[in-house]
Scaffold this motif. Structure first.
Motif, PDB file in Angstrom:
ATOM      1  N   VAL A  17       0.866  -1.172   0.000  1.00 65.32           N
ATOM      2  CA  VAL A  17       0.000   0.000   0.000  1.00 65.32           C
ATOM      3  C   VAL A  17       0.903   1.223   0.000  1.00 65.32           C
ATOM      4  O   VAL A  17       1.783   1.350   0.853  1.00 65.32           O
ATOM      5  CB  VAL A  17      -0.930   0.021   1.228  1.00 65.32           C
ATOM      6  CG1 VAL A  17      -1.805   1.270   1.213  1.00 65.32           C
ATOM      7  CG2 VAL A  17      -1.783  -1.233   1.271  1.00 65.32           C
ATOM      8  N   THR A  18       0.711   2.121  -0.953  1.00 69.38           N
ATOM      9  CA  THR A  18       1.547   3.313  -1.049  1.00 69.38           C
ATOM     10  C   THR A  18       0.676   4.566  -1.004  1.00 69.38           C
ATOM     11  O   THR A  18      -0.542   4.505  -1.189  1.00 69.38           O
ATOM     12  CB  THR A  18       2.365   3.323  -2.347  1.00 69.38           C
ATOM     13  OG1 THR A  18       1.476   3.396  -3.470  1.00 69.38           O
ATOM     14  CG2 THR A  18       3.233   2.079  -2.454  1.00 69.38           C
ATOM     15  N   VAL A  19       1.322   5.684  -0.759  1.00 73.36           N
ATOM     16  CA  VAL A  19       0.661   6.980  -0.836  1.00 73.36           C
ATOM     17  C   VAL A  19       1.532   7.906  -1.676  1.00 73.36           C
ATOM     18  O   VAL A  19       2.712   7.634  -1.911  1.00 73.36           O
ATOM     19  CB  VAL A  19       0.423   7.599   0.560  1.00 73.36           C
ATOM     20  CG1 VAL A  19      -0.547   6.756   1.364  1.00 73.36           C
ATOM     21  CG2 VAL A  19       1.743   7.747   1.316  1.00 73.36           C
ATOM     22  N   SER A  20       0.942   8.994  -2.133  1.00 73.41           N
ATOM     23  CA  SER A  20       1.680   9.992  -2.904  1.00 73.41           C
ATOM     24  C   SER A  20       2.095  11.133  -1.999  1.00 73.41           C
ATOM     25  O   SER A  20       1.580  11.265  -0.877  1.00 73.41           O
ATOM     26  CB  SER A  20       0.809  10.520  -4.048  1.00 73.41           C
ATOM     27  OG  SER A  20      -0.165  11.418  -3.543  1.00 73.41           O
ATOM     28  N   PRO A  21       2.986  11.998  -2.455  1.00 68.42           N
ATOM     29  CA  PRO A  21       3.376  13.138  -1.615  1.00 68.42           C
ATOM     30  C   PRO A  21       2.213  14.048  -1.246  1.00 68.42           C
ATOM     31  O   PRO A  21       2.250  14.718  -0.216  1.00 68.42           O
ATOM     32  CB  PRO A  21       4.393  13.880  -2.493  1.00 68.42           C
ATOM     33  CG  PRO A  21       4.929  12.840  -3.413  1.00 68.42           C
ATOM     34  CD  PRO A  21       3.779  11.919  -3.684  1.00 68.42           C
ATOM     35  N   ASP A  22       1.164  14.052  -2.064  1.00 67.63           N
ATOM     36  CA  ASP A  22       0.027  14.935  -1.809  1.00 67.63           C
ATOM     37  C   ASP A  22      -1.074  14.281  -0.983  1.00 67.63           C
ATOM     38  O   ASP A  22      -2.101  14.930  -0.704  1.00 67.63           O
ATOM     39  CB  ASP A  22      -0.562  15.417  -3.142  1.00 67.63           C
ATOM     40  CG  ASP A  22       0.421  16.263  -3.928  1.00 67.63           C
ATOM     41  OD1 ASP A  22       1.175  17.039  -3.298  1.00 67.63           O
ATOM     42  OD2 ASP A  22       0.455  16.145  -5.164  1.00 67.63           O
ATOM     43  N   THR A  23      -0.894  13.035  -0.575  1.00 72.06           N
ATOM     44  CA  THR A  23      -1.915  12.358   0.221  1.00 72.06           C
ATOM     45  C   THR A  23      -2.122  13.097   1.535  1.00 72.06           C
ATOM     46  O   THR A  23      -1.171  13.417   2.251  1.00 72.06           O
ATOM     47  CB  THR A  23      -1.517  10.895   0.507  1.00 72.06           C
ATOM     48  OG1 THR A  23      -1.349  10.211  -0.736  1.00 72.06           O
ATOM     49  CG2 THR A  23      -2.596  10.186   1.310  1.00 72.06           C
ATOM     50  N   ALA A  24      -3.386  13.359   1.842  1.00 70.68           N
ATOM     51  CA  ALA A  24      -3.724  14.140   3.037  1.00 70.68           C
ATOM     52  C   ALA A  24      -3.552  13.321   4.309  1.00 70.68           C
ATOM     53  O   ALA A  24      -3.595  12.082   4.295  1.00 70.68           O
ATOM     54  CB  ALA A  24      -5.168  14.639   2.932  1.00 70.68           C
ATOM     55  N   PHE A  25      -3.375  14.041   5.422  1.00 74.34           N
ATOM     56  CA  PHE A  25      -3.119  13.427   6.732  1.00 74.34           C
ATOM     57  C   PHE A  25      -4.151  12.350   7.051  1.00 74.34           C
ATOM     58  O   PHE A  25      -3.795  11.210   7.376  1.00 74.34           O
ATOM     59  CB  PHE A  25      -3.138  14.505   7.810  1.00 74.34           C
ATOM     60  CG  PHE A  25      -2.725  14.027   9.174  1.00 74.34           C
ATOM     61  CD1 PHE A  25      -1.429  14.193   9.619  1.00 74.34           C
ATOM     62  CD2 PHE A  25      -3.638  13.393  10.016  1.00 74.34           C
ATOM     63  CE1 PHE A  25      -1.041  13.744  10.880  1.00 74.34           C
ATOM     64  CE2 PHE A  25      -3.263  12.946  11.273  1.00 74.34           C
ATOM     65  CZ  PHE A  25      -1.961  13.117  11.703  1.00 74.34           C
ATOM     66  N   LYS A  26      -5.435  12.682   6.957  1.00 75.69           N
ATOM     67  CA  LYS A  26      -6.456  11.716   7.344  1.00 75.69           C
ATOM     68  C   LYS A  26      -6.468  10.505   6.411  1.00 75.69           C
ATOM     69  O   LYS A  26      -6.757   9.384   6.847  1.00 75.69           O
ATOM     70  CB  LYS A  26      -7.834  12.380   7.373  1.00 75.69           C
ATOM     71  CG  LYS A  26      -8.069  13.216   8.624  1.00 75.69           C
ATOM     72  CD  LYS A  26      -9.548  13.544   8.804  1.00 75.69           C
ATOM     73  CE  LYS A  26      -9.783  14.204  10.157  1.00 75.69           C
ATOM     74  NZ  LYS A  26     -11.224  14.467  10.404  1.00 75.69           N
ATOM     75  N   ASP A  27      -6.144  10.712   5.149  1.00 75.38           N
ATOM     76  CA  ASP A  27      -6.096   9.588   4.215  1.00 75.38           C
ATOM     77  C   ASP A  27      -4.914   8.664   4.537  1.00 75.38           C
ATOM     78  O   ASP A  27      -4.991   7.453   4.343  1.00 75.38           O
ATOM     79  CB  ASP A  27      -6.001  10.093   2.775  1.00 75.38           C
ATOM     80  CG  ASP A  27      -7.300  10.739   2.308  1.00 75.38           C
ATOM     81  OD1 ASP A  27      -8.372  10.344   2.813  1.00 75.38           O
ATOM     82  OD2 ASP A  27      -7.240  11.633   1.442  1.00 75.38           O
ATOM     83  N   ILE A  28      -3.836   9.241   5.022  1.00 77.72           N
ATOM     84  CA  ILE A  28      -2.691   8.416   5.456  1.00 77.72           C
ATOM     85  C   ILE A  28      -3.106   7.557   6.643  1.00 77.72           C
ATOM     86  O   ILE A  28      -2.842   6.348   6.678  1.00 77.72           O
ATOM     87  CB  ILE A  28      -1.489   9.302   5.835  1.00 77.72           C
ATOM     88  CG1 ILE A  28      -0.994  10.089   4.628  1.00 77.72           C
ATOM     89  CG2 ILE A  28      -0.361   8.444   6.414  1.00 77.72           C
ATOM     90  CD1 ILE A  28       0.035  11.158   4.979  1.00 77.72           C
ATOM     91  N   VAL A  29      -3.756   8.190   7.622  1.00 80.05           N
ATOM     92  CA  VAL A  29      -4.215   7.448   8.799  1.00 80.05           C
ATOM     93  C   VAL A  29      -5.150   6.325   8.369  1.00 80.05           C
ATOM     94  O   VAL A  29      -5.054   5.193   8.866  1.00 80.05           O
ATOM     95  CB  VAL A  29      -4.915   8.389   9.796  1.00 80.05           C
ATOM     96  CG1 VAL A  29      -5.495   7.590  10.959  1.00 80.05           C
ATOM     97  CG2 VAL A  29      -3.946   9.438  10.314  1.00 80.05           C
ATOM     98  N   ARG A  30      -6.048   6.613   7.446  1.00 85.67           N
ATOM     99  CA  ARG A  30      -7.003   5.611   6.979  1.00 85.67           C
ATOM    100  C   ARG A  30      -6.276   4.444   6.297  1.00 85.67           C
ATOM    101  O   ARG A  30      -6.602   3.282   6.531  1.00 85.67           O
ATOM    102  CB  ARG A  30      -8.001   6.250   6.020  1.00 85.67           C
ATOM    103  CG  ARG A  30      -9.146   5.337   5.586  1.00 85.67           C
ATOM    104  CD  ARG A  30     -10.156   6.076   4.748  1.00 85.67           C
ATOM    105  NE  ARG A  30     -10.809   7.135   5.519  1.00 85.67           N
ATOM    106  CZ  ARG A  30     -10.613   8.437   5.335  1.00 85.67           C
ATOM    107  NH1 ARG A  30      -9.781   8.859   4.394  1.00 85.67           N
ATOM    108  NH2 ARG A  30     -11.244   9.315   6.087  1.00 85.67           N
ATOM    109  N   SER A  31      -5.297   4.753   5.483  1.00 86.97           N
ATOM    110  CA  SER A  31      -4.544   3.701   4.788  1.00 86.97           C
ATOM    111  C   SER A  31      -3.762   2.836   5.762  1.00 86.97           C
ATOM    112  O   SER A  31      -3.679   1.612   5.606  1.00 86.97           O
ATOM    113  CB  SER A  31      -3.593   4.320   3.760  1.00 86.97           C
ATOM    114  OG  SER A  31      -4.306   4.957   2.725  1.00 86.97           O
ATOM    115  N   LEU A  32      -3.180   3.450   6.778  1.00 86.43           N
ATOM    116  CA  LEU A  32      -2.474   2.683   7.811  1.00 86.43           C
ATOM    117  C   LEU A  32      -3.428   1.739   8.526  1.00 86.43           C
ATOM    118  O   LEU A  32      -3.118   0.562   8.753  1.00 86.43           O
ATOM    119  CB  LEU A  32      -1.819   3.622   8.821  1.00 86.43           C
ATOM    120  CG  LEU A  32      -0.609   4.435   8.355  1.00 86.43           C
ATOM    121  CD1 LEU A  32      -0.257   5.489   9.388  1.00 86.43           C
ATOM    122  CD2 LEU A  32       0.581   3.535   8.089  1.00 86.43           C
TER     123      LEU A  32
END
Length: 219
Positions: A17-32
């Protein structure tokens, strides 16, 4: 000749599972949370890993959200305070990322984790694109190897290699990953070599010797 050791590819998790540099804080938390992981690789537009964002990078947001740190704390924790005010992976991630190749031996991955004080590493191909994730738990899987399997490898890759024709003189016992070599080794200069080769067998916890006295010293 001793056999080939396992590589990172053998133990890594292939789904990434990866994220981009522009991924928002809450979306990072959700992905984790949804991925049940503690860190995510950050990839650029070409799919190359440029950083890693972890739970530790996100926690300052909670730690300082209702606090007004004193000057000493501000001076000591400038990086954490900057992350507390960040809203995207670009400013939260640790960069450059520590990575490892899929062909790397497990020992190399373990050293990279230990020196970098990280719990997992993105596994990248020759172009820097993620092909897996390897964690501390993945590296420890080799210690789940059955004692009988370890003993078989020691016999084939250590005893038969160092003592050809005299394998019957050296018995191999393995209990809970602890290897015991018993019997007679005529050339005692090979004992340190045997110990080093045996410890290199994955799953071995320790190596001990219970050797008969040399023939010349036997009463």
């Amino acid at each position: 000749m001793p056999g080939t050791t396992h590589t990172v590819r053998d133990v890594m998790t292939h789904a990434v599972v990866t994220v981009s540099p522009d991924t928002a804080f809450k979306d990072i938390v959700r992905s984790l949370h949804e991925g049940r992981v503690s860190a995510l690789p950050v990839v650029d537009g070409s799919g190359r890993v440029i950083g890693v964002v972890s739970e530790a990078d996100l926690l300052p947001k909670e730690e300082f959200h209702d606090a007004d740190p004193d000057r000493r704390t501000q001076a000591r924790r400038l990086a954490d305070l900057a992350k507390a005010g960040s809203v995207s992976a670009r400013d939260l991630m640790t960069s450059p990322a520590l990575t490892v190749a899929p062909e790397a031996p497990l020992a190399r991955a373990a050293r990279t984790m230990a020196r970098g004080r990280v719990k997992r590493l993105p596994v990248v191909d020759g172009d820097g694109r993620p092909v897996g994730i390897v964690s501390r738990a993945d590296l420890l899987k080799v210690f789940l190897r059955d004692d009988a399997e370890i003993a078989g490898r020691i016999r084939r890759e250590v005893v038969a290699f160092l003592f050809p024709g005299a394998e019957s003189d050296v018995a191999v016992d393995v209990t809970d990953g602890v290897v015991r070599l018993r019997g007679r080794i005529r050339d005692r200069s090979l004992v340190p070599v045997a110990a080093r080769l045996a410890r290199a067998v994955e799953g071995v916890v320790d190596v001990r010797f219970e050797l008969d006295p040399p023939v010349d010293d036997a009463s």
